[in-house]
Scaffold this motif. Structure first.
Motif, PDB file in Angstrom:
ATOM      1  N   CYS A 114       0.840  -1.194   0.000  1.00  0.00           N
ATOM      2  CA  CYS A 114       0.000   0.000   0.000  1.00  0.00           C
ATOM      3  C   CYS A 114       0.881   1.253   0.000  1.00  0.00           C
ATOM      4  O   CYS A 114       1.688   1.453   0.913  1.00  0.00           O
ATOM      5  CB  CYS A 114      -0.914  -0.012   1.217  1.00  0.00           C
ATOM      6  SG  CYS A 114      -2.008   1.407   1.270  1.00  0.00           S
ATOM      7  N   CYS A 140      -0.119   4.207   2.868  1.00  0.00           N
ATOM      8  CA  CYS A 140       0.242   4.117   4.289  1.00  0.00           C
ATOM      9  C   CYS A 140       1.556   3.374   4.509  1.00  0.00           C
ATOM     10  O   CYS A 140       2.019   3.267   5.642  1.00  0.00           O
ATOM     11  CB  CYS A 140      -0.871   3.426   5.062  1.00  0.00           C
ATOM     12  SG  CYS A 140      -1.012   1.683   4.671  1.00  0.00           S
ATOM     13  N   GLY A 184      -1.467   0.545   7.577  1.00  0.00           N
ATOM     14  CA  GLY A 184      -2.908   0.237   7.631  1.00  0.00           C
ATOM     15  C   GLY A 184      -3.719   1.499   7.385  1.00  0.00           C
ATOM     16  O   GLY A 184      -3.615   2.454   8.154  1.00  0.00           O
ATOM     17  N   CYS A 185      -4.492   1.512   6.283  1.00  0.00           N
ATOM     18  CA  CYS A 185      -5.349   2.658   5.989  1.00  0.00           C
ATOM     19  C   CYS A 185      -6.598   2.149   5.269  1.00  0.00           C
ATOM     20  O   CYS A 185      -6.745   0.949   5.090  1.00  0.00           O
ATOM     21  CB  CYS A 185      -4.588   3.674   5.129  1.00  0.00           C
ATOM     22  SG  CYS A 185      -4.266   3.084   3.460  1.00  0.00           S
ATOM     23  N   CYS A 219      -6.294  -0.370   2.351  1.00  0.00           N
ATOM     24  CA  CYS A 219      -5.745  -1.720   2.487  1.00  0.00           C
ATOM     25  C   CYS A 219      -6.301  -2.480   3.698  1.00  0.00           C
ATOM     26  O   CYS A 219      -6.036  -3.670   3.847  1.00  0.00           O
ATOM     27  CB  CYS A 219      -4.215  -1.654   2.586  1.00  0.00           C
ATOM     28  SG  CYS A 219      -3.618  -0.719   3.988  1.00  0.00           S
TER      29      CYS A 219
END
Ligand SMILES: [Zn+2]
Length: 277
Positions: free
Chosen positions: A92, A95, A99-100, A103
């Motif tokens: 991703c 980020c 983690g965003c 994703c």
């Protein structure tokens, strides 16, 4: 090569593949199993210590199952997947793996006993479209005074990494059945027709006939019973291919993605062959 839908439902499909060979059809089967990505719960965080309910009561954060078992069960809950929207977390760009929303989907689970915790209790934080596809999968049964408070995240993965990311089940194919016989042969009577376990043979005044050849399982019981008057064969260039999904993706999307991945792989091979010459 030609691909045609023989039956298409939300979560299952039957397709006819023509002008192909077993190697290609098996490559498609393996691609659907191992390479088509989908979302599944990966990280699960359990709240430890007492949990206070809205009623003011205090609950113990214990359950009859080990945390690992609950985490494993959550991992297997089908999570709706939009392949246009999500990218694998480790790739991703927005980020860089933190983690965003591109994703990761976050969920919370907050239940108090007594009672059974179901997959529908896994609530998405944010977009409610990501609620689990199947609402009634039991996760754990809580006793009196027991409670569970969990935060978990779902990310994209493939069946290569873990079976929880496997988008399809029951992927199988068979050669297109061919039955050769003389319809006017008097020896082909009801006693031959009746041995067929899928009931597709008929013996009548009009002669011997097959009602639905695609149901044939190539079991050869009719060949045996008719002492070879019926010849059962499979066509090695035509295949009836069947698969089901767990609901994370539709059968249609899984097939398209699988073919796209295969196409990319073959293009990669072609490119490398070109580099060798
Ligand atoms: Zn991200």
């Amino acid at each position: 090569m030609k691909i045609e839908f023989r039956g298409l439902e939300e979560n299952r499909a039957q397709i006819l593949i023509e002008d192909a060979d077993p190697a290609f059809v098996n490559a498609l089967r393996r691609t659907l199993l191992a390479d088509v990505p989908k979302m599944a719960i990966e990280d699960v965080e359990f709240h430890l210590g007492p949990i206070r309910g809205e009623d003011g009561e205090e609950y113990e954060s214990v359950t009859p199952l080990f945390d690992e078992i609950i985490a494993h069960r959550l991992g297997l809950v089908p999570i709706p997947t939009d392949l246009e929207l999500f990218v694998p977390r480790d790739r991703c760009e927005s980020c860089e793996g933190e983690g965003c929303t591109n994703c990761t989907i976050m969920y919370s689970l907050n239940q108090k006993g007594p009672g059974t915790v179901f997959s529908k209790d896994l609530k998405p934080i944010g977009d409610l479209h990501f609620a689990p596809v199947e609402p009634d999968i039991p996760i754990v049964k809580l006793g009196e005074g027991q409670a569970v408070l969990i935060y978990s995240t779902a990310i994209l993965g493939t069946g290569h990494q873990h079976a929880k990311w496997q988008a399809v089940q029951a992927v199988a194919y068979k050669y297109y059945p061919i039955l050769e016989f003389d319809p006017k042969d008097k020896a082909l009577d009801e006693s031959v027709a009746n041995v067929c376990p899928v009931n597709i043979l008929e013996a009548g005044d009009g002669g011997f006939r097959v009602t639905d050849i695609e149901k044939c399982t190539l079991c050869k019981l009719c060949e045996e019973k008719s002492e070879g008057r019926i010849k059962v064969k499979g066509d090695p260039t035509r295949f009836l291919f069947h698969f089901e999904t767990d609901g994370s993706l539709t059968a249609h999307d899984v097939l398209l993605k699988g073919l796209e991945i295969l196409q990319e792989k073959f293009a990669g091979v072609a490119e490398n062959v070109g580099a060798l010459t």
